[in-house]
Motif scaffolding. Sequence first.
Motif, mmCIF file in Angstrom:
data_model
loop_
_atom_site.group_PDB
_atom_site.id
_atom_site.type_symbol
_atom_site.label_atom_id
_atom_site.label_comp_id
_atom_site.label_asym_id
_atom_site.label_seq_id
_atom_site.Cartn_x
_atom_site.Cartn_y
_atom_site.Cartn_z
ATOM 1 N N GLY A 1 8.605 2.545 4.495
ATOM 2 C CA GLY A 1 9.465 3.674 4.149
ATOM 3 C C GLY A 1 10.818 3.254 3.625
ATOM 4 N N ASN A 2 10.834 2.211 2.793
ATOM 5 C CA ASN A 2 12.034 1.675 2.139
ATOM 6 C C ASN A 2 12.940 0.862 3.063
ATOM 7 O OD1 ASN A 2 11.036 3.090 -0.013
ATOM 8 N ND2 ASN A 2 12.843 4.366 -0.353
ATOM 9 N N ALA A 3 12.601 0.768 4.338
ATOM 10 C CA ALA A 3 13.436 0.004 5.270
ATOM 11 C C ALA A 3 12.741 -1.299 5.633
ATOM 12 C CB ALA A 3 13.698 0.819 6.534
ATOM 13 N N GLU A 4 13.422 -2.409 5.450
ATOM 14 C CA GLU A 4 12.870 -3.696 5.821
ATOM 15 C C GLU A 4 12.913 -3.843 7.344
ATOM 16 O OE1 GLU A 4 15.184 -6.441 3.460
ATOM 17 O OE2 GLU A 4 13.629 -6.471 1.906
ATOM 18 N N VAL A 5 11.736 -4.049 7.939
ATOM 19 C CA VAL A 5 11.628 -4.048 9.405
ATOM 20 C C VAL A 5 11.294 -5.416 9.973
ATOM 21 C CG1 VAL A 5 10.956 -1.622 9.432
ATOM 22 C CG2 VAL A 5 9.176 -3.401 9.299
ATOM 23 N N GLY A 6 11.080 -6.390 9.141
ATOM 24 C CA GLY A 6 10.711 -7.720 9.601
ATOM 25 C C GLY A 6 9.209 -7.882 9.694
ATOM 26 N N LYS A 7 8.781 -9.129 9.671
ATOM 27 C CA LYS A 7 7.350 -9.436 9.609
ATOM 28 C C LYS A 7 6.599 -8.941 10.837
ATOM 29 C CE LYS A 7 4.101 -13.254 9.003
ATOM 30 N NZ LYS A 7 3.949 -14.721 8.786
ATOM 31 N N MET B 1 0.827 -1.201 0.000
ATOM 32 C CA MET B 1 0.000 0.000 0.000
ATOM 33 C C MET B 1 0.865 1.256 0.000
ATOM 34 S SD MET B 1 -2.943 -0.894 2.833
ATOM 35 C CE MET B 1 -4.023 -2.316 2.662
ATOM 36 N N PHE B 2 0.372 2.293 -0.649
ATOM 37 C CA PHE B 2 0.989 3.617 -0.640
ATOM 38 C C PHE B 2 2.449 3.568 -1.093
ATOM 39 C CE2 PHE B 2 -2.380 3.746 2.597
ATOM 40 C CZ PHE B 2 -3.144 4.815 2.101
ATOM 41 N N CYS B 3 2.650 3.052 -2.291
ATOM 42 C CA CYS B 3 4.000 2.976 -2.848
ATOM 43 C C CYS B 3 4.024 3.599 -4.240
ATOM 44 C CB CYS B 3 4.479 1.528 -2.923
ATOM 45 S SG CYS B 3 4.587 0.706 -1.317
ATOM 46 N N HIS B 4 5.176 4.173 -4.616
ATOM 47 C CA HIS B 4 5.335 4.838 -5.916
ATOM 48 C C HIS B 4 6.666 4.445 -6.550
ATOM 49 C CE1 HIS B 4 5.980 8.021 -8.881
ATOM 50 N NE2 HIS B 4 7.137 8.244 -8.287
ATOM 51 N N PHE C 1 9.127 4.128 -1.829
ATOM 52 C CA PHE C 1 9.277 4.978 -2.999
ATOM 53 C C PHE C 1 10.598 4.664 -3.697
ATOM 54 C CE2 PHE C 1 6.201 7.015 -0.405
ATOM 55 C CZ PHE C 1 5.426 7.830 -1.219
ATOM 56 N N ASN C 2 10.534 4.447 -5.022
ATOM 57 C CA ASN C 2 11.729 4.358 -5.863
ATOM 58 C C ASN C 2 12.679 3.229 -5.430
ATOM 59 O OD1 ASN C 2 10.791 6.864 -7.088
ATOM 60 N ND2 ASN C 2 11.639 7.889 -5.282
ATOM 61 N N VAL C 3 12.092 2.052 -5.144
ATOM 62 C CA VAL C 3 12.922 0.920 -4.724
ATOM 63 C C VAL C 3 12.445 -0.357 -5.415
ATOM 64 C CG1 VAL C 3 13.545 1.861 -2.475
ATOM 65 C CG2 VAL C 3 11.455 0.509 -2.715
ATOM 66 N N LYS C 4 13.270 -1.387 -5.316
ATOM 67 C CA LYS C 4 12.940 -2.703 -5.871
ATOM 68 C C LYS C 4 13.204 -3.798 -4.831
ATOM 69 C CE LYS C 4 14.259 -1.587 -10.668
ATOM 70 N NZ LYS C 4 15.101 -2.017 -11.816
ATOM 71 N N SER C 5 12.479 -4.895 -4.997
ATOM 72 C CA SER C 5 12.770 -6.148 -4.291
ATOM 73 C C SER C 5 12.854 -5.975 -2.780
ATOM 74 C CB SER C 5 14.071 -6.758 -4.825
ATOM 75 O OG SER C 5 13.981 -6.964 -6.226
ATOM 76 N N LYS C 6 11.775 -5.466 -2.192
ATOM 77 C CA LYS C 6 11.698 -5.322 -0.746
ATOM 78 C C LYS C 6 10.627 -6.259 -0.182
ATOM 79 C CE LYS C 6 14.646 -1.880 -0.033
ATOM 80 N NZ LYS C 6 15.791 -1.955 0.906
ATOM 81 N N ARG C 7 10.830 -6.700 1.077
ATOM 82 C CA ARG C 7 9.866 -7.527 1.783
ATOM 83 C C ARG C 7 9.668 -6.961 3.185
ATOM 84 N NH1 ARG C 7 10.247 -8.725 -2.660
ATOM 85 N NH2 ARG C 7 10.393 -10.783 -3.682
ATOM 86 N N TYR C 8 8.444 -6.865 3.611
ATOM 87 C CA TYR C 8 8.135 -6.350 4.945
ATOM 88 C C TYR C 8 8.883 -5.044 5.207
ATOM 89 C CZ TYR C 8 6.106 -10.955 5.615
ATOM 90 O OH TYR C 8 5.352 -12.096 5.487
ATOM 91 N N ALA C 9 8.670 -4.101 4.290
ATOM 92 C CA ALA C 9 9.366 -2.811 4.386
ATOM 93 C C ALA C 9 8.378 -1.686 4.652
ATOM 94 C CB ALA C 9 10.143 -2.538 3.107
#
Length: 252
Positions: A211-217, A186-189, A201-209
Amino acid sequence: MADKLEEAFSNTTRLLFGKPLSPIAKYEKWLAQRVPSGRRVKSCLGTGQAYLPDYGYFRKMPHAKVASLEDIAKASQPLIKGPDSISLAGMRQAIAAGAYFVPTYSQGNNIGVEDSFGYIDCLNVKHAFDPFTSKNCAYALSIMDAEGSFGLHRCKSPKFSIHLYNCWNVQRCFEMDSANSCADSMFCHNVENLQNCLFCFNVKSKRYAIGNAEVGKEKYEEFRKQLLARMLAGLEAKGAVPFDIYSVLGKG
């Protein structure tokens, strides 16, 4: 068709927000807020109606010259009789008096399509402009291979999503712009290959992120639960979420 769209909307909101919402009419203004609208106008040649999109050159069509598909035979009568003897001025007058617009176009097999233009092989589609090979969708502009989705602008293969703009192969997503191959976000560009992400925003291949930071499930699901509670409160009370992908970075 109404029952099928209600069922699809209820199912999609359950997948997105954890709770089915209905009726779809309560959320119509919100769903359609960023896609062209349209209106039904009375046929100038009969008792039928024509759907006139509020988009492009359709805005310039005078309602007094719009005919429905049922009146196509009347609208296609010869404009000029005896063309060898008519003057240019007379030709202009004849065209002005006898020319009509029939704002209807479709191809293929279509079932349960209403208030739409330029549709091909669609099933249960409403309030759409150029929907192709889509089913159980509403409030859309230029979509293809869509299913169970609402509030779409130029999307290919969106599934069970709401408010997608310029997206490709996106499923179970909400408020996404310029996204490719994403799910449950949700809420991604300007993103690609995201799963379970928020405000990226402006990123690729993230999981459980977030604001671009992966924080864990665990942290992700805790934050998402709080966000969903806030959005559901607005949806149930006012039929809308008070912010979207284009306003989320604004003040307040």
